[in-house]
Design a protein around this motif. Structure first.
Motif, PDB file in Angstrom:
ATOM      1  N   VAL A 149       2.562   1.987   5.939  1.00 41.79           N
ATOM      2  CA  VAL A 149       1.465   2.938   6.483  1.00 41.79           C
ATOM      3  C   VAL A 149       1.525   4.144   5.790  1.00 41.79           C
ATOM      4  O   VAL A 149       0.649   4.749   5.345  1.00 41.79           O
ATOM      5  CB  VAL A 149       1.886   3.540   7.892  1.00 41.79           C
ATOM      6  CG1 VAL A 149       1.214   4.658   8.188  1.00 41.79           C
ATOM      7  CG2 VAL A 149       1.565   2.155   8.926  1.00 41.79           C
ATOM      8  N   ALA A 150       2.890   4.591   5.250  1.00 37.10           N
ATOM      9  CA  ALA A 150       2.842   5.853   4.328  1.00 37.10           C
ATOM     10  C   ALA A 150       2.193   5.710   3.145  1.00 37.10           C
ATOM     11  O   ALA A 150       1.759   6.686   2.497  1.00 37.10           O
ATOM     12  CB  ALA A 150       4.618   6.100   4.084  1.00 37.10           C
ATOM     13  N   SER A 151       2.361   4.355   2.497  1.00 38.12           N
ATOM     14  CA  SER A 151       1.632   4.118   1.172  1.00 38.12           C
ATOM     15  C   SER A 151      -0.072   4.115   1.473  1.00 38.12           C
ATOM     16  O   SER A 151      -0.642   4.678   0.518  1.00 38.12           O
ATOM     17  CB  SER A 151       2.065   2.694   0.730  1.00 38.12           C
ATOM     18  OG  SER A 151       1.281   2.342  -0.364  1.00 38.12           O
ATOM     19  N   GLN A 152      -0.541   3.701   2.623  1.00 40.45           N
ATOM     20  CA  GLN A 152      -1.719   3.760   2.817  1.00 40.45           C
ATOM     21  C   GLN A 152      -2.276   5.402   2.932  1.00 40.45           C
ATOM     22  O   GLN A 152      -3.368   5.676   2.357  1.00 40.45           O
ATOM     23  CB  GLN A 152      -2.229   3.051   4.296  1.00 40.45           C
ATOM     24  CG  GLN A 152      -2.229   1.580   4.024  1.00 40.45           C
ATOM     25  CD  GLN A 152      -2.782   1.028   5.403  1.00 40.45           C
ATOM     26  OE1 GLN A 152      -3.682   1.713   6.198  1.00 40.45           O
ATOM     27  NE2 GLN A 152      -2.222  -0.072   5.846  1.00 40.45           N
ATOM     28  N   ILE A 153      -1.535   5.908   3.610  1.00 41.40           N
ATOM     29  CA  ILE A 153      -1.972   7.265   3.746  1.00 41.40           C
ATOM     30  C   ILE A 153      -1.943   8.022   2.564  1.00 41.40           C
ATOM     31  O   ILE A 153      -2.805   8.942   2.153  1.00 41.40           O
ATOM     32  CB  ILE A 153      -0.984   8.113   5.058  1.00 41.40           C
ATOM     33  CG1 ILE A 153      -1.422   7.579   6.011  1.00 41.40           C
ATOM     34  CG2 ILE A 153      -1.204   9.655   4.889  1.00 41.40           C
ATOM     35  CD1 ILE A 153      -0.211   7.925   7.124  1.00 41.40           C
ATOM     36  N   ALA A 154      -0.940   7.843   1.614  1.00 41.28           N
ATOM     37  CA  ALA A 154      -0.811   8.459   0.354  1.00 41.28           C
ATOM     38  C   ALA A 154      -2.064   7.982  -0.576  1.00 41.28           C
ATOM     39  O   ALA A 154      -2.714   8.986  -0.975  1.00 41.28           O
ATOM     40  CB  ALA A 154       0.451   7.902  -0.523  1.00 41.28           C
ATOM     41  N   GLU A 155      -2.404   6.727  -0.510  1.00 38.61           N
ATOM     42  CA  GLU A 155      -3.983   6.173  -0.984  1.00 38.61           C
ATOM     43  C   GLU A 155      -4.935   7.078  -0.500  1.00 38.61           C
ATOM     44  O   GLU A 155      -5.946   7.217  -1.482  1.00 38.61           O
ATOM     45  CB  GLU A 155      -3.736   4.815  -1.117  1.00 38.61           C
ATOM     46  CG  GLU A 155      -2.701   4.167  -2.182  1.00 38.61           C
ATOM     47  CD  GLU A 155      -2.666   2.745  -1.885  1.00 38.61           C
ATOM     48  OE1 GLU A 155      -3.671   1.990  -1.257  1.00 38.61           O
ATOM     49  OE2 GLU A 155      -1.992   2.009  -2.405  1.00 38.61           O
ATOM     50  N   LEU A 156      -4.979   6.993   0.597  1.00 39.39           N
ATOM     51  CA  LEU A 156      -6.284   7.872   1.329  1.00 39.39           C
ATOM     52  C   LEU A 156      -6.403   9.235   0.886  1.00 39.39           C
ATOM     53  O   LEU A 156      -7.385   9.862   0.779  1.00 39.39           O
ATOM     54  CB  LEU A 156      -6.207   7.545   2.786  1.00 39.39           C
ATOM     55  CG  LEU A 156      -6.472   6.453   3.527  1.00 39.39           C
ATOM     56  CD1 LEU A 156      -6.039   6.408   4.927  1.00 39.39           C
ATOM     57  CD2 LEU A 156      -7.907   6.034   3.228  1.00 39.39           C
ATOM     58  N   HIS A 157      -5.268   9.874   0.401  1.00 40.61           N
ATOM     59  CA  HIS A 157      -5.350  11.282  -0.054  1.00 40.61           C
ATOM     60  C   HIS A 157      -5.638  11.510  -1.573  1.00 40.61           C
ATOM     61  O   HIS A 157      -5.358  12.247  -2.213  1.00 40.61           O
ATOM     62  CB  HIS A 157      -3.701  11.756   0.166  1.00 40.61           C
ATOM     63  CG  HIS A 157      -3.730  12.571   1.584  1.00 40.61           C
ATOM     64  ND1 HIS A 157      -3.200  11.831   2.573  1.00 40.61           N
ATOM     65  CD2 HIS A 157      -4.137  13.693   2.084  1.00 40.61           C
ATOM     66  CE1 HIS A 157      -3.326  12.513   3.699  1.00 40.61           C
ATOM     67  NE2 HIS A 157      -3.843  13.660   3.512  1.00 40.61           N
ATOM     68  N   GLY A 158      -5.730  10.114  -2.138  1.00 36.70           N
ATOM     69  CA  GLY A 158      -6.184  10.101  -3.612  1.00 36.70           C
ATOM     70  C   GLY A 158      -4.732  10.112  -4.381  1.00 36.70           C
ATOM     71  O   GLY A 158      -4.769  10.278  -5.500  1.00 36.70           O
ATOM     72  N   GLY A 159      -3.714   9.564  -3.781  1.00 33.38           N
ATOM     73  CA  GLY A 159      -2.100   9.670  -4.368  1.00 33.38           C
ATOM     74  C   GLY A 159      -1.312   8.391  -4.272  1.00 33.38           C
ATOM     75  O   GLY A 159      -2.436   7.442  -4.165  1.00 33.38           O
ATOM     76  N   LYS A 160      -0.224   8.323  -4.307  1.00 30.27           N
ATOM     77  CA  LYS A 160       0.353   7.113  -4.617  1.00 30.27           C
ATOM     78  C   LYS A 160       1.666   7.362  -3.987  1.00 30.27           C
ATOM     79  O   LYS A 160       2.451   8.329  -4.113  1.00 30.27           O
ATOM     80  CB  LYS A 160       0.330   6.487  -5.796  1.00 30.27           C
ATOM     81  CG  LYS A 160       1.247   7.231  -7.010  1.00 30.27           C
ATOM     82  CD  LYS A 160       0.929   6.277  -8.103  1.00 30.27           C
ATOM     83  CE  LYS A 160       2.093   7.142  -9.357  1.00 30.27           C
ATOM     84  NZ  LYS A 160       2.236   6.429 -10.550  1.00 30.27           N
TER      85      LYS A 160
END
Length: 192
Positions: A149-160
């Motif tokens: 989930v943490a990885s998904q949220i980072a990606e949704l923010h344009g991050g990683k």
């Protein structure tokens, strides 16, 4: 003589029950997010100080050493970003144990906002470095959802989100997010 104050044992039991309930609440949030899938998750972006995030994290996870510049502004969905950092800090606290070190650092570098969570635990399981972000994968008796989930949220923010065993020991996780503005003056110019 009877006392109106509950016994210290009862207080300890109540505190433990509250922690378990909070943990179950976060697992339920992670499950809901996983069930919805990336396409249905929308971010409610706000421009807030990192200090606001830190204050929320301090209430959720105990004994974390915060370092770096928490006065900067971050464009994020505060609830989702707190969820991400809380998952990383909860894992770190579990790995480090009650007396171990958990640190959360915040820096700005090369147009990125970088949160680094590090612990004094055993580090990542050997051979599992590529699998730790898979849903339900766990080697630590956790739900196996937090990192996914943490990885998904980072990606949704344009991050990683990335993780490794630090050369000096312990696990280290890094959340990199794009920094939308160089400084506050740019924000003011954009608004005028």
């Amino acid at each position: 003589a009877s006392s109106l104050q509950p016994s210290s044992n009862l207080n300890t039991d109540l505190e433990q029950a509250q922690k378990v309930a909070a943990e179950l609440n976060f697992v339920a949030q992670d499950l809901m997010q996983l069930a919805r899938g990336r396409s249905e998750i929308t971010l409610a972006l706000h421009f807030i100080t990192a200090q606001t995030l830190r204050e929320r994290l301090e209430r959720l996870i105990s004994r974390v050493v915060f370092t770096g510049d928490w006065q900067i502004y971050v464009l994020c969905d505060p609830d989702r970003l707190v969820q991400t950092l809380r998952n990383l800090l909860a894992n770190a606290r579990r790995a480090a144990g009650d007396s171990g070190l958990v640190c959360c650092d915040l820096q700005v570098s090369d147009g990125k906002i970088i949160f680094t969570v590090r612990d004094s635990g055993p580090g990542l399981p050997v051979g599992a470095e590529d699998r730790i972000f898979e849903a339900f994968y766990s080697k630590s008796n956790s739900s196996g959802l937090g990192l996914s989930v943490a990885s998904q949220i980072a990606e949704l923010h344009g991050g990683k989100l990335s993780g490794r065993t630090h050369p000096q020991g312990g696990a280290e996780f890094t959340v990199q997010l794009p920094q939308p503005f160089e400084d506050e003056e740019d924000v003011l110019e954009d608004e005028s």
